[in-house]
Write an enzyme that holds these catalytic residues in place. Structure first.
Site, PDB file in Angstrom:
ATOM      1  N   HIS A  97       0.460  -3.112 -24.174  1.00 36.15           N
ATOM      2  CA  HIS A  97      -0.622  -2.521 -23.374  1.00 36.15           C
ATOM      3  C   HIS A  97      -1.601  -3.276 -22.953  1.00 36.15           C
ATOM      4  CE1 HIS A  97      -2.429  -1.846 -27.138  1.00 36.15           C
ATOM      5  NE2 HIS A  97      -3.500  -1.842 -26.564  1.00 36.15           N
ATOM      6  N   ASP A 128       5.627  -2.612 -28.078  1.00 36.57           N
ATOM      7  CA  ASP A 128       4.448  -2.686 -27.653  1.00 36.57           C
ATOM      8  C   ASP A 128       3.740  -4.160 -27.901  1.00 36.57           C
ATOM      9  OD1 ASP A 128       1.845  -2.624 -26.574  1.00 36.57           O
ATOM     10  OD2 ASP A 128       0.917  -1.427 -28.344  1.00 36.57           O
ATOM     11  N   SER A 210      -6.898  -4.789 -29.694  1.00 37.65           N
ATOM     12  CA  SER A 210      -5.446  -4.949 -29.706  1.00 37.65           C
ATOM     13  C   SER A 210      -4.848  -6.301 -29.295  1.00 37.65           C
ATOM     14  CB  SER A 210      -5.186  -3.756 -28.467  1.00 37.65           C
ATOM     15  OG  SER A 210      -5.322  -2.392 -28.768  1.00 37.65           O
TER      16      SER A 210
END
Length: 362
Positions: A97, A128, A210
């Protein structure tokens, strides 16, 4: 430029329990595996937690100095995120992402004021994870990876990344639980994912973290932070509940992307069908419907047909596709599931042996 939204959010739903928070707003879900399931309060970066084994420490500056050079800031046209240096060839692992739909990136290496260009090696949204490669790998310091299978509740960890664009930031906490199955919501550039065996941590995870590093007090990367929890009124962010992809899985998927350009072995279970959420007359989810069935796949072998509605799997209700995805993420290829199925006016019990989720091209 906006932050990549995930240090993403997921509302929590333990097995056989309602979503936390008065509104029950579901941005995503997490289910508990029977591993360590105790939730422990978060620790801020100003706290001084005890190290693993009870060795009290006043500072983790030595760990931070060791890890920071291996965690980079990644910039796309859509946002900012973090990444961890895998090798001296310039390969960097991050979240799918974070990469989004981009194929070109700018990478800021700690200690180097000039951003470096990078390109996409491959992306695997079901886990992911993505790998990018910088054109100029000079001076890159690969991270030291640990064995995430040894992670246990109570271990002290540090989250290293670039939250809110604040480069080389560190927060501290502990591992609160292991073996979580967590569903990430879809967003721009990302279809969402259901992550198996996630590490839950109290170390604060914020937008921009992230793709960064969750590290032990020995300076070993044991996870890739990916999202935080949300619940209560309006899906507000929950304090002290974040999730990371285990390092063992991240390294395996990254290796496949680097060597083959795609994921050739997903290790993920699948039923061999395209599914969609069936809505009842009251507008509420009423089951997971089979849209198409792959010829020769597990669902086909089990006698399932398009139009069948799966209401439960091994006793776990599957009112929507996300619930079924959670069951599959906790299972393994070759496992047998007992499905409760509605076919027209019939109620059927079907035994299905799971296959493997196909890898995806880069």
């Amino acid at each position: 430029m906006k932050m990549t939204q995930r240090a993403r959010r997921a509302s929590i739903a333990l097995v056989a329990a309602a979503a936390i928070g008065g509104s029950g707003v579901a941005v995503g879900t997490a289910t508990a595996a029977p591993a360590a399931t105790s939730a422990i309060a978060s620790t801020t970066s100003s706290d001084r937690p005890a190290a693993v084994g009870g060795d009290a420490r006043a500072s983790y500056a030595d760990v931070v100095r060791q890890v920071l050079p291996s965690v980079v800031l990644i910039s796309t046209g859509e946002g900012l995120g973090s990444g961890v240096v895998l090798d001296r060839a310039g390969n960097i692992v991050t979240n799918a992402h974070v990469a989004g739909d981009a194929t070109e990136f700018k990478v800021q290496v700690p200690g180097d004021p000039a951003p470096r260009t990078a390109s996409l090696v491959g992306s695997y949204p079901p886990d992911d994870l993505a790998v990018i490669r910088v054109a100029d790998p000079s001076g890159l310091q690969p991270a030291k990876f640990g064995d995430s299978a040894k992670a246990q509740a109570g271990d002290v960890v540090l989250a290293v990344g670039n939250p809110l664009g604040l480069s080389s930031s560190v927060t501290s906490g502990i591992i609160s639980a292991t073996g979580r199955v967590v569903a990430e919501p879809a967003s721009g550039g990302s279809p969402g994912a259901t992550l198996p065996d996630a590490i839950q941590t109290s170390a604060p995870i914020n937008p921009g973290n992230s793709g960064g590093a969750l590290v032990t007090t020995a300076g070993e990367v044991i996870g890739i932070p990916t999202l935080t929890a949300a619940g209560g009124q309006g899906g507000a962010q929950v304090q002290g509940i974040g999730f990371a992809i285990p390092a063992n899985l991240a390294r395996d998927i990254a290796r496949q992307l680097i060597t083959a350009g795609s994921v050739t072995n997903s290790h993920r279970a699948a039923i061999g069908a395209q599914v969609g959420t069936v809505t009842g007359q009251d507008g509420a989810p009423a089951g997971t419907g089979l849209v198409t069935v792959t010829s020769g796949g597990p669902a086909d072998h089990a006698g399932l047909r398009p139009g069948d509605i799966i209401r439960a799997a091994d006793g776990t209700p599957t009112p929507d596709t996300q619930a079924l995805a959670g069951v599959l993420a906790a299972a393994h290829p070759g496992d047998e599931l007992t499905l409760s199925v509605i076919r027209g006016t019939q109620e059927l019990t079907v035994k299905l042996t799971l296959g493997e989720l196909p890898g995806q091209p880069a």
